[in-house]
Design a protein around this motif. Structure first.
Motif, mmCIF file in Angstrom:
data_model
loop_
_atom_site.group_PDB
_atom_site.id
_atom_site.type_symbol
_atom_site.label_atom_id
_atom_site.label_comp_id
_atom_site.label_asym_id
_atom_site.label_seq_id
_atom_site.Cartn_x
_atom_site.Cartn_y
_atom_site.Cartn_z
ATOM 1 N N GLN A 17 -66.864 -4.784 -38.730
ATOM 2 C CA GLN A 17 -66.953 -5.670 -40.063
ATOM 3 C C GLN A 17 -68.260 -6.051 -40.664
ATOM 4 O O GLN A 17 -68.531 -6.177 -41.669
ATOM 5 C CB GLN A 17 -65.860 -6.732 -40.043
ATOM 6 N N LEU A 18 -68.889 -6.006 -39.492
ATOM 7 C CA LEU A 18 -70.454 -6.560 -39.637
ATOM 8 C C LEU A 18 -71.395 -5.963 -38.808
ATOM 9 O O LEU A 18 -71.300 -5.626 -37.665
ATOM 10 C CB LEU A 18 -70.640 -8.164 -39.327
ATOM 11 N N LEU A 60 -73.192 -15.280 -40.793
ATOM 12 C CA LEU A 60 -72.951 -13.936 -41.543
ATOM 13 C C LEU A 60 -71.497 -13.560 -41.198
ATOM 14 O O LEU A 60 -70.546 -13.355 -41.652
ATOM 15 C CB LEU A 60 -73.722 -12.623 -41.654
ATOM 16 N N ARG A 64 -68.128 -13.737 -43.478
ATOM 17 C CA ARG A 64 -67.508 -12.595 -43.418
ATOM 18 C C ARG A 64 -65.792 -13.027 -43.424
ATOM 19 O O ARG A 64 -64.733 -12.386 -43.937
ATOM 20 C CB ARG A 64 -67.610 -11.491 -42.284
ATOM 21 N N ARG A 65 -65.551 -14.091 -42.792
ATOM 22 C CA ARG A 65 -64.128 -14.680 -42.378
ATOM 23 C C ARG A 65 -63.802 -15.410 -43.540
ATOM 24 O O ARG A 65 -62.501 -15.363 -43.936
ATOM 25 C CB ARG A 65 -64.415 -15.199 -41.300
ATOM 26 N N GLY A 67 -64.709 -16.125 -47.474
ATOM 27 C CA GLY A 67 -65.610 -15.856 -48.660
ATOM 28 C C GLY A 67 -65.648 -16.903 -49.311
ATOM 29 O O GLY A 67 -64.792 -17.956 -49.585
ATOM 30 N N ASN A 91 -74.871 -6.188 -45.830
ATOM 31 C CA ASN A 91 -73.292 -6.428 -45.609
ATOM 32 C C ASN A 91 -72.834 -7.159 -47.117
ATOM 33 O O ASN A 91 -71.704 -7.562 -46.963
ATOM 34 C CB ASN A 91 -73.390 -7.315 -44.401
ATOM 35 N N ILE A 93 -73.146 -9.845 -48.338
ATOM 36 C CA ILE A 93 -72.908 -11.347 -48.351
ATOM 37 C C ILE A 93 -74.005 -12.398 -48.823
ATOM 38 O O ILE A 93 -75.336 -11.961 -48.544
ATOM 39 C CB ILE A 93 -72.806 -11.660 -46.712
#
Length: 255
Positions: A17-18, A60, A64-65, A67, A91, A93
């Protein structure tokens, strides 16, 4: 403008995911940063500061977890800060990246918008190796990332306490044999501690502690059941794989 170094690897975290670029040599991100993110509680809209962010891994991973957090990554090394900035962009973010020594004074922090009583959440993975017991790396960036002085943890906790709002939460990871130092550093201004020992193998002493502390908290300290990274066969446990791959959080995150 700092040029991002070219001798890099691109590594997958959180089960892909990252994707993060980092230097091939020197300090490299690993499980500690992901465990720290999985132990950190935040909500959408919170102001979150990752102290000593390196290439941005923990902050980060948290973003990701969860938002919609307002994330600031603080890193002393301009080269690593440039990588953190590039990793956030790659990513998708949103993150502000600040080149700053965590031990700097309040005025230096305020110059970057990190004013007192402004953060909801601070997370940090400070340098924690004792120079008297651990041979430092000749690589200066790696040495800075790993080796602590007697004042390191106190200075980092002081910076976090200054930035956090009342009832704001600090989450940190530290070496287990230095837990007395962590408790001493947190004794001023923090309470409601939750402590999670992390064991490399079943039946072996803990190698890390993850600590959640509340600014101004008054609840009793909680010592949680230890997290075993590997089973008796030295195979990563399923619950740990779920955490490292972003499918679960640690019990320091309150429901």
């Amino acid at each position: 403008m700092i040029d991002v170094v070219t001798d890099l690897t691109e590594d997958a975290f959180l089960g892909g995911q990252l994707l993060l670029k980092q230097k091939r040599t020197g300090h490299r991100a690993g499980h500690d940063a992901i465990l720290l993110a999985a132990a950190t509680e935040a909500r959408e809209g919170d102001s979150v500061v990752d102290l000593g962010a390196g290439i941005g891994t923990a902050g980060l991973a948290l973003a990701r977890r969860i938002g919609g957090i307002n994330l600031c990554l603080v890193e002393i090394d301009p080269e690593l800060a440039a990588l953190a900035r590039a990793n956030a962009a790659a990513n998708a973010i949103a993150a502000e990246v600040v080149v700053l020594d965590v031990t700097a004074d309040a005025q230096a922090f305020a110059a970057h918008g990190l004013t007192p009583d402004s953060a909801d959440c601070v997370l940090m993975n400070p340098p924690f190796n004792d120079p008297a017991r651990h041979r430092g790396s000749p690589d200066q960036a790696r040495y800075t990332a790993h080796v602590a002085t007697d004042e390191t943890l106190h200075a980092w906790v002081h910076a976090a306490r200054r930035m956090l709002r009342s009832n704001g939460v600090l989450t940190l990871i530290w070496r287990a044999d230095g837990i007395a130092d962590a408790l001493a550093a947190l004794s001023r201004g923090f309470g409601s501690l939750s402590i999670l020992p992390v064991h490399g193998e079943a039946g072996r002493p803990a190698i890390r502690v993850l600590v959640r502390a509340v600014k101004g908290g008054r609840a009793p300290t909680r010592l949680l059941p230890g997290l075993m990274l590997n089973d008796e066969s030295r195979v990563p446990k399923k619950e740990v794989r779920n955490i490292l791959e972003g499918r679960a959080v640690l019990p320091l995150v309150e429901p």
